[in-house]
Enzyme design. Structure first.
Site, PDB file in Angstrom:
ATOM      1  CB  CYS A   1       0.675  -2.138   4.851  1.00 45.85           C
ATOM      2  SG  CYS A   1       0.596  -2.999   6.432  1.00 45.85           S
ATOM      3  N   GLY A   2       2.277  -0.016   6.029  1.00 42.16           N
ATOM      4  CA  GLY A   2       3.044   0.830   6.943  1.00 42.16           C
ATOM      5  C   GLY A   2       3.716   0.031   8.043  1.00 42.16           C
ATOM      6  CB  THR A   3       2.462  -1.724  10.903  1.00 40.77           C
ATOM      7  OG1 THR A   3       1.234  -2.255  10.366  1.00 40.77           O
ATOM      8  CG2 THR A   3       2.209  -0.353  11.502  1.00 40.77           C
ATOM      9  N   GLY A   4       3.106  -3.528   8.257  1.00 41.88           N
ATOM     10  CA  GLY A   4       3.093  -4.949   7.874  1.00 41.88           C
ATOM     11  C   GLY A   4       1.962  -5.704   8.557  1.00 41.88           C
ATOM     12  CB  ILE A   5       0.056  -5.019  11.664  1.00 43.58           C
ATOM     13  CG1 ILE A   5       1.309  -5.006  12.542  1.00 43.58           C
ATOM     14  CG2 ILE A   5      -1.092  -5.696  12.419  1.00 43.58           C
ATOM     15  CD1 ILE A   5       1.196  -4.098  13.774  1.00 43.58           C
ATOM     16  N   GLY A   6      -1.517  -4.839   9.064  1.00 47.58           N
ATOM     17  CA  GLY A   6      -2.819  -4.918   8.395  1.00 47.58           C
ATOM     18  C   GLY A   6      -2.785  -5.837   7.186  1.00 47.58           C
TER      19      GLY A   6
ATOM     20  CG  ASP B   1      -0.441   0.310   2.521  1.00 43.67           C
ATOM     21  OD1 ASP B   1       0.791   0.551   2.623  1.00 43.67           O
ATOM     22  OD2 ASP B   1      -1.208   0.344   3.504  1.00 43.67           O
ATOM     23  CG  HIS B   2      -0.863   4.810   1.328  1.00 48.58           C
ATOM     24  ND1 HIS B   2      -1.907   3.905   1.437  1.00 48.58           N
ATOM     25  CD2 HIS B   2      -0.874   5.543   2.460  1.00 48.58           C
ATOM     26  CE1 HIS B   2      -2.520   4.099   2.593  1.00 48.58           C
ATOM     27  NE2 HIS B   2      -1.909   5.086   3.225  1.00 48.58           N
TER      28      HIS B   2
ATOM     29  CG  HIS C   1       8.009 -27.968  12.705  1.00 50.25           C
ATOM     30  ND1 HIS C   1       7.669 -27.251  13.824  1.00 50.25           N
ATOM     31  CD2 HIS C   1       9.247 -28.474  12.933  1.00 50.25           C
ATOM     32  CE1 HIS C   1       8.665 -27.303  14.699  1.00 50.25           C
ATOM     33  NE2 HIS C   1       9.629 -28.039  14.179  1.00 50.25           N
TER      34      HIS C   1
ATOM     35  CG  HIS D   1       9.533 -24.081  13.746  1.00 46.78           C
ATOM     36  ND1 HIS D   1       9.496 -23.882  15.105  1.00 46.78           N
ATOM     37  CD2 HIS D   1      10.657 -24.811  13.505  1.00 46.78           C
ATOM     38  CE1 HIS D   1      10.550 -24.464  15.676  1.00 46.78           C
ATOM     39  NE2 HIS D   1      11.275 -25.024  14.718  1.00 46.78           N
TER      40      HIS D   1
HETATM   41  C1  RB5 Z   1      -1.947   3.192   6.281  1.00 49.98           C
HETATM   42  O1  RB5 Z   1      -1.912   4.481   6.817  1.00 49.98           O
HETATM   43  C2  RB5 Z   1      -1.606   2.157   7.335  1.00 49.98           C
HETATM   44  O2  RB5 Z   1      -2.653   2.056   8.247  1.00 49.98           O
HETATM   45  C3  RB5 Z   1      -1.305   0.838   6.709  1.00 49.98           C
HETATM   46  O3  RB5 Z   1      -0.236   0.974   5.829  1.00 49.98           O
HETATM   47  C4  RB5 Z   1      -0.873  -0.275   7.652  1.00 49.98           C
HETATM   48  O4  RB5 Z   1       0.127   0.124   8.514  1.00 49.98           O
HETATM   49  C5  RB5 Z   1      -1.961  -0.980   8.359  1.00 49.98           C
HETATM   50  O5  RB5 Z   1      -1.746  -1.956   9.094  1.00 49.98           O
END
Ligand code: RB5
Length: 143
Positions: free
Chosen positions: A65-70, A8-9, A133, A98
């Site tokens: 993405c910004g954090t990789g989490i979403g 993403d951005h 595993h 694993h």
């Molecule tokens: C976008 O602003 C941000 O929320 C997305 O890149 C990501 O970090 C979500 O987990």
């Protein structure tokens, strides 16, 4: 290896960094992500990546993405995807040994303590250990 990368951005620069490094290592990389910082939604980018992964014969998907989490949460909603949000060389190695991860997630706004190429390299050179595993991994798609 044939690898796809989507983003993403929040991870445009990181995507290009990873893409160039992977190509320098001889991998074939398909860039599915956005190349500008115009806002997009990470679930859409994850869905695009997974659709392409299942439609082509890829060895690995990388989503950023910004954090990789979403984007890792979104990718893991799809049956058959094992997306690992790695953050150091230990988790990079374990993701393969694993979990036999077929997707990796990174964050473009994350301050990694090790060079990100090193994390990728560790993952790419690690081997799935199978055995117990493999039994655990096979349970994932039955949940
Ligand atoms: C976008 O602003 C941000 O929320 C997305 O890149 C990501 O970090 C979500 O987990």
């Amino acid at each position: 290896m044939k690898i796809l990368i989507a983003n993403d951005h929040g991870a445009v620069a990181l995507k290009f960094h990873l893409l160039r490094w992977l190509e320098s290592q001889g991998h074939q990389v398909v860039n599915l992500g956005v190349d500008t910082e115009d806002r997009v939604d990470y679930p859409d980018q994850a869905a695009l990546a997974v659709k392409e992964y299942f439609g082509g014969s890829y060895d690995l998907g990388i989503v950023c993405c910004g954090t990789g989490i979403g984007i890792s949460i979104a990718a893991n909603r799809f049956k058959g995807i094992r997306c690992a949000l790695i953050h150091d060389s230990y988790t990079a190695r374990m993701a393969k040994e694993h979990n036999n991860a077929n997707f990796l997630a990174f964050g473009g706004r994350v301050d990694y303590k090790e060079p990100i190429e090193e994390l990728l390299s560790v993952f790419l050179h690690a081997e799935f250990q199978g055995g117990r595993h493999a039994e655990r991994v096979s349970k994932l798609d039955k949940i």
